[in-house]
Write a protein that holds these residues in place. Sequence first.
Motif, PDB file in Angstrom:
ATOM      1  N   GLN A   1       5.845   8.668 -62.249  1.00  0.00           N
ATOM      2  CA  GLN A   1       6.732   7.474 -62.317  1.00  0.00           C
ATOM      3  C   GLN A   1       7.233   7.101 -63.361  1.00  0.00           C
ATOM      4  O   GLN A   1       6.853   7.537 -64.629  1.00  0.00           O
ATOM      5  CB  GLN A   1       6.001   6.370 -61.834  1.00  0.00           C
ATOM      6  CG  GLN A   1       5.536   6.402 -60.433  1.00  0.00           C
ATOM      7  CD  GLN A   1       4.945   5.120 -60.077  1.00  0.00           C
ATOM      8  OE1 GLN A   1       4.110   4.452 -60.843  1.00  0.00           O
ATOM      9  NE2 GLN A   1       5.128   4.942 -58.656  1.00  0.00           N
TER      10      GLN A   1
ATOM     11  N   VAL B   1      13.106  12.624 -57.723  1.00  0.00           N
ATOM     12  CA  VAL B   1      14.437  12.752 -58.484  1.00  0.00           C
ATOM     13  C   VAL B   1      15.090  14.126 -58.178  1.00  0.00           C
ATOM     14  O   VAL B   1      14.481  15.121 -58.240  1.00  0.00           O
ATOM     15  CB  VAL B   1      14.043  12.700 -59.890  1.00  0.00           C
ATOM     16  CG1 VAL B   1      15.460  13.080 -60.973  1.00  0.00           C
ATOM     17  CG2 VAL B   1      13.563  11.306 -60.324  1.00  0.00           C
TER      18      VAL B   1
ATOM     19  N   THR C   1      18.515  10.051 -57.670  1.00  0.00           N
ATOM     20  CA  THR C   1      17.511  10.237 -56.641  1.00  0.00           C
ATOM     21  C   THR C   1      17.900  10.109 -55.366  1.00  0.00           C
ATOM     22  O   THR C   1      19.225  10.055 -55.139  1.00  0.00           O
ATOM     23  CB  THR C   1      16.372   8.884 -56.774  1.00  0.00           C
ATOM     24  OG1 THR C   1      17.312   7.728 -56.328  1.00  0.00           O
ATOM     25  CG2 THR C   1      15.988   8.777 -57.919  1.00  0.00           C
TER      26      THR C   1
ATOM     27  N   ILE D   1      10.578   4.544 -60.530  1.00  0.00           N
ATOM     28  CA  ILE D   1      11.414   5.728 -60.024  1.00  0.00           C
ATOM     29  C   ILE D   1      10.619   6.687 -59.765  1.00  0.00           C
ATOM     30  O   ILE D   1       9.576   7.176 -60.438  1.00  0.00           O
ATOM     31  CB  ILE D   1      12.487   6.149 -61.185  1.00  0.00           C
ATOM     32  CG1 ILE D   1      13.452   4.916 -61.390  1.00  0.00           C
ATOM     33  CG2 ILE D   1      13.086   7.132 -60.600  1.00  0.00           C
ATOM     34  CD1 ILE D   1      14.334   5.242 -62.481  1.00  0.00           C
TER      35      ILE D   1
ATOM     36  N   TYR E   1      20.932   6.274 -61.364  1.00  0.00           N
ATOM     37  CA  TYR E   1      20.660   5.226 -62.563  1.00  0.00           C
ATOM     38  C   TYR E   1      21.430   5.953 -63.760  1.00  0.00           C
ATOM     39  O   TYR E   1      21.456   7.310 -64.085  1.00  0.00           O
ATOM     40  CB  TYR E   1      19.181   5.237 -62.930  1.00  0.00           C
ATOM     41  CG  TYR E   1      18.210   4.766 -61.808  1.00  0.00           C
ATOM     42  CD1 TYR E   1      17.825   3.514 -61.610  1.00  0.00           C
ATOM     43  CD2 TYR E   1      17.946   5.658 -60.962  1.00  0.00           C
ATOM     44  CE1 TYR E   1      17.181   2.997 -60.750  1.00  0.00           C
ATOM     45  CE2 TYR E   1      16.919   5.105 -59.817  1.00  0.00           C
ATOM     46  CZ  TYR E   1      16.776   3.690 -59.679  1.00  0.00           C
ATOM     47  OH  TYR E   1      15.719   3.239 -58.601  1.00  0.00           O
TER      48      TYR E   1
END
Length: 128
Positions: free
Chosen positions: A42, A64, A87, A59, A92
């Motif tokens: 993570q 991803v 993702t 995340i 982001y």
Amino acid sequence: MKATIVNQEGQPLIEGKLKEKQVRWKFIKRWKTRYFTLAGNQLLFRRGKSKDELDDIPIELSKVQSVKVVAKKRRDRGLPRAFEIFTDSKTYVLKAEDEKHTEEWLQCINVAVAQAKERENREATTYL
């Protein structure tokens, strides 16, 4: 900014402040400083600027799809050290304090994403 490249399990580990781009409406873009920690599967980040403000929204690295530096054209418009994490559900846009830190984050995140996917594949085959 502390960057220790690997932890005991040989996983990349890096933590420090990154700015996250907040797009409120189409025209208003603000950068918000958050404290990020890459550990295990993570990338955790806290709403506040310090380690202690726990409002983590991880995340999941296995989710991803790609990580890349913001393209040059867009960089000229004030995104010099930014990179994007894509993702399934969200993109982001993050910015480190300088090119060197951006490189370190990108390297660590890419290795960690690869490891998380590998681990997930391994676990998936175990259950078949």
